[in-house]
Design a protein around this motif. Sequence first.
Motif, PDB file in Angstrom:
ATOM      1  N   ILE A   1       9.924  39.669 -10.255  1.00 29.03           N
ATOM      2  CA  ILE A   1      11.072  39.511  -9.346  1.00 29.03           C
ATOM      3  C   ILE A   1      10.621  39.282  -7.898  1.00 29.03           C
ATOM      4  CG2 ILE A   1      12.522  40.965 -10.806  1.00 29.03           C
ATOM      5  CD1 ILE A   1      12.307  43.109  -8.615  1.00 29.03           C
ATOM      6  N   GLY A   2       9.324  39.090  -7.704  1.00 35.16           N
ATOM      7  CA  GLY A   2       8.845  38.693  -6.388  1.00 35.16           C
ATOM      8  C   GLY A   2       8.564  39.804  -5.415  1.00 35.16           C
ATOM      9  N   VAL A   3       8.274  41.011  -5.873  1.00 37.92           N
ATOM     10  CA  VAL A   3       7.920  42.105  -4.964  1.00 37.92           C
ATOM     11  C   VAL A   3       6.517  41.857  -4.400  1.00 37.92           C
ATOM     12  CG1 VAL A   3       7.480  44.578  -4.779  1.00 37.92           C
ATOM     13  CG2 VAL A   3       9.363  43.752  -6.199  1.00 37.92           C
ATOM     14  N   ASP A   4       6.386  41.934  -3.089  1.00 38.04           N
ATOM     15  CA  ASP A   4       5.095  41.680  -2.436  1.00 38.04           C
ATOM     16  C   ASP A   4       4.283  42.970  -2.381  1.00 38.04           C
ATOM     17  OD1 ASP A   4       2.946  40.829  -0.991  1.00 38.04           O
ATOM     18  OD2 ASP A   4       4.071  40.218   0.791  1.00 38.04           O
ATOM     19  N   LEU A   5       3.342  43.098  -3.304  1.00 29.60           N
ATOM     20  CA  LEU A   5       2.549  44.317  -3.382  1.00 29.60           C
ATOM     21  C   LEU A   5       1.516  44.407  -2.266  1.00 29.60           C
ATOM     22  CD1 LEU A   5       1.920  44.532  -7.234  1.00 29.60           C
ATOM     23  CD2 LEU A   5       3.743  45.567  -5.894  1.00 29.60           C
ATOM     24  N   ASP A   6       1.129  43.284  -1.705  1.00 31.88           N
ATOM     25  CA  ASP A   6       0.088  43.285  -0.669  1.00 31.88           C
ATOM     26  C   ASP A   6       0.523  43.995   0.605  1.00 31.88           C
ATOM     27  OD1 ASP A   6      -1.664  41.931  -2.291  1.00 31.88           O
ATOM     28  OD2 ASP A   6      -1.019  39.953  -1.596  1.00 31.88           O
ATOM     29  N   THR A   7       1.836  44.116   0.799  1.00 37.34           N
ATOM     30  CA  THR A   7       2.334  44.769   2.018  1.00 37.34           C
ATOM     31  C   THR A   7       2.561  46.269   1.811  1.00 37.34           C
ATOM     32  OG1 THR A   7       4.647  44.336   1.432  1.00 37.34           O
ATOM     33  CG2 THR A   7       3.496  42.632   2.687  1.00 37.34           C
ATOM     34  N   SER A   8       2.314  46.759   0.621  1.00 40.00           N
ATOM     35  CA  SER A   8       2.576  48.158   0.324  1.00 40.00           C
ATOM     36  C   SER A   8       1.556  49.078   0.979  1.00 40.00           C
ATOM     37  CB  SER A   8       2.552  48.379  -1.194  1.00 40.00           C
ATOM     38  OG  SER A   8       2.572  49.754  -1.497  1.00 40.00           O
TER      39      SER A   8
ATOM     40  N   ASP B   1       6.502  47.166 -10.401  1.00 39.89           N
ATOM     41  CA  ASP B   1       6.492  46.812  -8.979  1.00 39.89           C
ATOM     42  C   ASP B   1       7.815  47.135  -8.280  1.00 39.89           C
ATOM     43  OD1 ASP B   1       7.989  44.842 -10.193  1.00 39.89           O
ATOM     44  OD2 ASP B   1       6.678  43.173  -9.629  1.00 39.89           O
ATOM     45  N   VAL B   2       8.923  47.114  -9.008  1.00 39.28           N
ATOM     46  CA  VAL B   2      10.227  47.374  -8.397  1.00 39.28           C
ATOM     47  C   VAL B   2      10.378  48.825  -7.935  1.00 39.28           C
ATOM     48  CG1 VAL B   2      11.436  45.526  -9.612  1.00 39.28           C
ATOM     49  CG2 VAL B   2      11.237  47.784 -10.680  1.00 39.28           C
ATOM     50  N   LEU B   3       9.473  49.690  -8.353  1.00 40.33           N
ATOM     51  CA  LEU B   3       9.558  51.103  -7.980  1.00 40.33           C
ATOM     52  C   LEU B   3       8.592  51.500  -6.873  1.00 40.33           C
ATOM     53  CD1 LEU B   3       9.836  52.706 -11.542  1.00 40.33           C
ATOM     54  CD2 LEU B   3      11.683  52.277  -9.913  1.00 40.33           C
ATOM     55  N   ILE B   4       7.849  50.545  -6.361  1.00 36.12           N
ATOM     56  CA  ILE B   4       6.815  50.853  -5.367  1.00 36.12           C
ATOM     57  C   ILE B   4       7.382  51.544  -4.126  1.00 36.12           C
ATOM     58  CG2 ILE B   4       5.211  49.798  -3.721  1.00 36.12           C
ATOM     59  CD1 ILE B   4       4.139  50.200  -6.542  1.00 36.12           C
ATOM     60  N   GLU B   5       8.547  51.143  -3.664  1.00 35.62           N
ATOM     61  CA  GLU B   5       9.120  51.765  -2.467  1.00 35.62           C
ATOM     62  C   GLU B   5       9.335  53.263  -2.671  1.00 35.62           C
ATOM     63  OE1 GLU B   5      12.590  49.831  -1.037  1.00 35.62           O
ATOM     64  OE2 GLU B   5      11.566  47.960  -0.525  1.00 35.62           O
TER      65      GLU B   5
END
Length: 513
Positions: free
Chosen positions: A131-138, A106-110
């Motif tokens: 670490i709390g990355v919000d995937l729903d906003t991707s 998830d930390v690499l989604i950006e």
Amino acid sequence: MNLSEQLSLTAQRHPAKDAYIFQGQRVSYQEFDATVTKFASKLSELGYGKGDHLALVSGNSPLFMIGLYGALRAGATVIPINPTYTVDEMSYILKNGDVKAVMTMDVLIEKFEVMDRDLNIGHYFVADTGIGVDLDTSSLNGKMKSFTSVVAEGCLDYETPSLDDQDVGVILYTSGTTGKPKGAMLTHQNLYSNATDVADYLQFNSEDRVIATLPMFHVFCLTVCLNAPVMNGGTVLIVPKFSPQEVFATAEEHQATVFAGVPTMYNYLLQTGKEQAPTFRHMRLCISGGSSLPVALLESFENQFNVRVSEGYGLSEASPVTAFNPLDRPRKAGSIGQNIKNVENKVVDELGEELPAGEVGELIVKGPNVMKGYYKLPEETAVTIRDGWLYTGDMARQDEEGYFYIVDRKKDMILVGGYNVYPREVEEVLYQHEDVTEVAVVGAPDPELGETVISFVVSKNPTLTEAQLNEYCRNHLAKYKVPSRIEFMSELPKNTTGKILRKNLREQLTNSK
């Protein structure tokens, strides 16, 4: 037999044995094998199978192990990618490698959000790192699937597709020290043969506990710390990122028996571990590779930790291991050892003719571990593989007992006034100086001599001078090998595996003019 089939066989033989331990989580071979099958079944259900390329972009974690073996079980080809690569570096591999799906964190989604519009990716299987990355906003939300959920939705009643030994299992992109990186196509036979031969040569067994702190996406860790232990039921101790403290703690807590690292790791462990020697008391073997291990460093490490360090040799194109110091015969300091089982090494001249013992030439290798070729680069393949022999680009010599010694990279050789200077020879001398902790030697253009020797040094003594080191070198080296210039640095540039980047040092010289 291939890696996926061997995992199932190992799970049958050692079902309750720990396959890996990660951050306190213990996973048995039976659990690991079942998870791999479930992931493979879901990949198949989503339309991914034989011949499809799946990128694995992850640090050291269960995601890497499950992703690798699961994709292989589904018949796909895995392309491991360094997760610290920039968008440009990663995008090149994803495009050139014709990747259809990505297994990542998830930390690499950006990063993938930036790249996605130029790619043809069907799904991103994303692991939660907590670490709390919000995937729903991707913006990738329509293509993203939770890795954990995908595994949970898989089934155990899955029939693995028929695979040929010559089918490509993994494509490893070389570091690209010159030009763009090239994808070395490793077949199922390449991967399986090298894993079994390494496990046999290094006497891996079900009681071994192997520290995996080298990056799993790198072929050294992939074969020696991951695939080889799986062959005989050893336990992989996953360390997410190298730090001396973490290695010592892991060795102590889990009574580790095998450690594999590159020379810079041994240097850091030596410099910081004077009080930590007891943590290695269960260690039966330390393995060094990636680049040449200075003899002074090897001997100091062995004396401090009371453990044997065996150096070997390999390269991505050979899956990677071709030579290793034997465990049942004397280890020779400075040597990469002898041929491992089923692999032949040879030193040849520019015409490809084998040279007698003691003479320096190019190292070439042959065996079931040699790659199928470079992906979409037939001309490059033809230059590198000739008559079944892989030309490594490394200069070496062989002694009368069949031990090989890497002199240096062919392209790193320095020509001073018509004389060959191999950086490693100069580095070995400087490493013997009591105040030197790290050193790298490169060549620089010289109007009179053609090239001249430049040394970059990290010292633990702030009062050490260039004049003192030059005097030291003059006492141990021929005049033309003595550095014409010595640059002191706080640290040397390294890649993610800890290998010193001579290319960066050359660029630094160019930019400083």
